[in-house]
Design a protein around this motif. Structure first.
Motif, PDB file in Angstrom:
ATOM      1  N   ARG A  20      58.393  44.982  42.039  1.00  0.00           N
ATOM      2  CA  ARG A  20      60.003  45.772  41.899  1.00  0.00           C
ATOM      3  C   ARG A  20      60.253  46.306  43.193  1.00  0.00           C
ATOM      4  NH1 ARG A  20      58.563  51.623  38.928  1.00  0.00           N
ATOM      5  NH2 ARG A  20      60.339  53.010  39.849  1.00  0.00           N
ATOM      6  N   LEU A  21      61.612  45.964  43.150  1.00  0.00           N
ATOM      7  CA  LEU A  21      62.276  46.704  44.485  1.00  0.00           C
ATOM      8  C   LEU A  21      63.181  47.905  44.152  1.00  0.00           C
ATOM      9  CD1 LEU A  21      63.172  46.371  47.641  1.00  0.00           C
ATOM     10  CD2 LEU A  21      64.915  44.980  46.703  1.00  0.00           C
ATOM     11  N   GLU A  22      62.933  48.939  44.972  1.00  0.00           N
ATOM     12  CA  GLU A  22      63.686  50.145  45.015  1.00  0.00           C
ATOM     13  C   GLU A  22      64.421  50.566  46.340  1.00  0.00           C
ATOM     14  OE1 GLU A  22      64.649  51.850  42.331  1.00  0.00           O
ATOM     15  OE2 GLU A  22      62.918  51.101  40.824  1.00  0.00           O
ATOM     16  N   LEU A  23      65.543  50.781  46.615  1.00  0.00           N
ATOM     17  CA  LEU A  23      66.301  50.980  47.758  1.00  0.00           C
ATOM     18  C   LEU A  23      66.831  52.190  47.852  1.00  0.00           C
ATOM     19  CD1 LEU A  23      68.116  47.637  48.613  1.00  0.00           C
ATOM     20  CD2 LEU A  23      65.859  48.399  49.630  1.00  0.00           C
ATOM     21  N   LEU A  24      66.499  53.281  48.756  1.00  0.00           N
ATOM     22  CA  LEU A  24      66.984  54.650  48.572  1.00  0.00           C
ATOM     23  C   LEU A  24      68.177  54.777  49.711  1.00  0.00           C
ATOM     24  CD1 LEU A  24      63.544  56.646  48.525  1.00  0.00           C
ATOM     25  CD2 LEU A  24      65.308  56.210  46.765  1.00  0.00           C
ATOM     26  N   PRO A  25      69.186  55.311  49.560  1.00  0.00           N
ATOM     27  CA  PRO A  25      70.202  55.364  50.610  1.00  0.00           C
ATOM     28  C   PRO A  25      70.406  56.530  51.486  1.00  0.00           C
ATOM     29  CG  PRO A  25      70.907  56.739  48.454  1.00  0.00           C
ATOM     30  CD  PRO A  25      69.464  56.249  48.241  1.00  0.00           C
ATOM     31  N   SER A  26      69.371  56.425  52.476  1.00  0.00           N
ATOM     32  CA  SER A  26      68.858  57.263  53.412  1.00  0.00           C
ATOM     33  C   SER A  26      68.331  56.428  54.734  1.00  0.00           C
ATOM     34  CB  SER A  26      67.922  58.289  52.983  1.00  0.00           C
ATOM     35  OG  SER A  26      67.197  58.873  54.009  1.00  0.00           O
ATOM     36  N   ALA A  27      68.455  57.400  55.981  1.00  0.00           N
ATOM     37  CA  ALA A  27      68.127  56.704  57.091  1.00  0.00           C
ATOM     38  C   ALA A  27      66.727  57.379  57.367  1.00  0.00           C
ATOM     39  CB  ALA A  27      68.812  57.437  58.264  1.00  0.00           C
ATOM     40  N   ALA A  28      66.079  58.509  56.427  1.00  0.00           N
ATOM     41  CA  ALA A  28      64.733  58.987  56.474  1.00  0.00           C
ATOM     42  C   ALA A  28      64.314  59.354  55.487  1.00  0.00           C
ATOM     43  CB  ALA A  28      64.623  59.882  57.513  1.00  0.00           C
ATOM     44  N   PRO A  29      64.051  58.437  54.292  1.00  0.00           N
ATOM     45  CA  PRO A  29      63.818  58.789  52.950  1.00  0.00           C
ATOM     46  C   PRO A  29      62.401  59.632  52.748  1.00  0.00           C
ATOM     47  CG  PRO A  29      63.640  56.587  53.310  1.00  0.00           C
ATOM     48  CD  PRO A  29      64.218  56.794  54.406  1.00  0.00           C
ATOM     49  N   MET A  30      61.744  59.470  53.685  1.00  0.00           N
ATOM     50  CA  MET A  30      60.276  60.261  53.659  1.00  0.00           C
ATOM     51  C   MET A  30      60.692  61.986  53.793  1.00  0.00           C
ATOM     52  SD  MET A  30      57.733  58.226  53.028  1.00  0.00           S
ATOM     53  CE  MET A  30      56.277  59.174  53.793  1.00  0.00           C
ATOM     54  N   LEU A  31      61.841  62.224  54.401  1.00  0.00           N
ATOM     55  CA  LEU A  31      61.993  63.322  54.516  1.00  0.00           C
ATOM     56  C   LEU A  31      63.042  63.770  53.465  1.00  0.00           C
ATOM     57  CD1 LEU A  31      62.643  63.355  58.346  1.00  0.00           C
ATOM     58  CD2 LEU A  31      60.521  64.326  57.236  1.00  0.00           C
ATOM     59  N   THR A  32      64.258  62.786  53.291  1.00  0.00           N
ATOM     60  CA  THR A  32      65.458  63.175  52.401  1.00  0.00           C
ATOM     61  C   THR A  32      65.208  63.102  50.986  1.00  0.00           C
ATOM     62  OG1 THR A  32      66.370  61.053  52.806  1.00  0.00           O
ATOM     63  CG2 THR A  32      66.856  62.651  54.496  1.00  0.00           C
TER      64      THR A  32
END
Length: 248
Positions: free
Chosen positions: A222-234
């Motif tokens: 399963r693939l998920e893409l998050l729209p962020s440059a730093a998703p661990m923070l945002t």
């Protein structure tokens, strides 16, 4: 084995959590939040309370060997890896295809080839900052770390803490960009684990194309893409929800 770990919770299942390069102890614990059973948060050499890495340590095969030894010792049946940790778990899945029941691979940075030019430059800026730290008090390194964070995101003391963590890791910053997690991605098709891959669309050190390639190499990932440059923070809340859904 030079890695150390902290155990949180109790009972089954046992989930191993493997951090990314230069993660602070607080960052390393983020993926463990809300998971059931026992969470074992690893500290690789050069991180947290673990001793410094010995010369020649920074190769995915060596890191994977330490991660596997820890998983065997604590009886982990599941694992979460971030960046470097995701690469180590990918290597284990290739070499030991039935070792884990479930794998969550967050922000994979490497599969079967060295990183692209943008990622190489990002690592080089961090390495140069570490090298300059004795003379400038860490100013160049803190600037390089701050450049990773999206504008307007309040991260408290994160920049200073991550910069301090990276001071022990110049060899890793110069070596790992030239290495790949596996030599033959086709070996991952035999892995029996259920796999979740989470990537980012705007992070030069963890390109979305790498996350897509990692997910495609496993059968039915399963693939998920998050729209962020730093998703661990945002996108910490969204990441937690994904992990709890997948591992809960």
């Amino acid at each position: 084995m030079a890695a150390t770990w902290t155990t949180l919770g109790r009972g089954a299942p046992v989930t191993l959590v493997v951090h990314g390069l230069g993660a602070t102890e607080g960052e390393a614990r983020i993926p463990s939040s809300g998971l059931p059973g026992t969470r074992v948060v690893l500290s690789l050499p050069g991180h947290g309370s673990a001793p410094d890495a010995p010369p020649g340590y920074w190769d995915y095969g060596q890191v994977a060997a330490d991660v596997l030894a820890a998983a065997d010792e604590v009886g982990a049946t599941r694992a979460v890896g971030v960046s470097l940790g995701a690469g180590a778990l990918t290597r284990i899945a290739a070499d030991h295809p039935d070792r884990f029941d479930r794998l969550a691979l967050l922000l994979p940075a490497s599969l079967d080839r060295p990183r692209d030019v943008a990622a190489m430059w990002a690592f080089e800026r961090l390495a140069e900052g570490v090298a300059a730290a004795p003379g400038d008090g860490g100013a160049k390194l803190r600037a390089a770390v701050a450049a990773e964070i999206p504008e307007g995101v309040d991260v408290g003391e994160h920049v200073a803490r991550r910069a301090d963590a990276l001071l022990r890791l110049e060899d890793a910053l110069r070596t790992l960009p030239e290495r790949s997690a596996v030599s033959d991605a086709s070996a991952l098709a035999a892995a029996t684990a259920e796999v979740l891959v989470v990537g980012a669309t705007e992070d030069p050190m963890h390109p979305a194309e790498v996350a897509k390639s990692v997910a495609a190499a496993f059968s039915g990932a399963r693939l998920e893409l998050l729209p962020s440059a730093a998703p661990m923070l945002t996108h910490r809340r969204e990441l937690r929800a994904m992990l709890v859904d997948f591992l809960g």
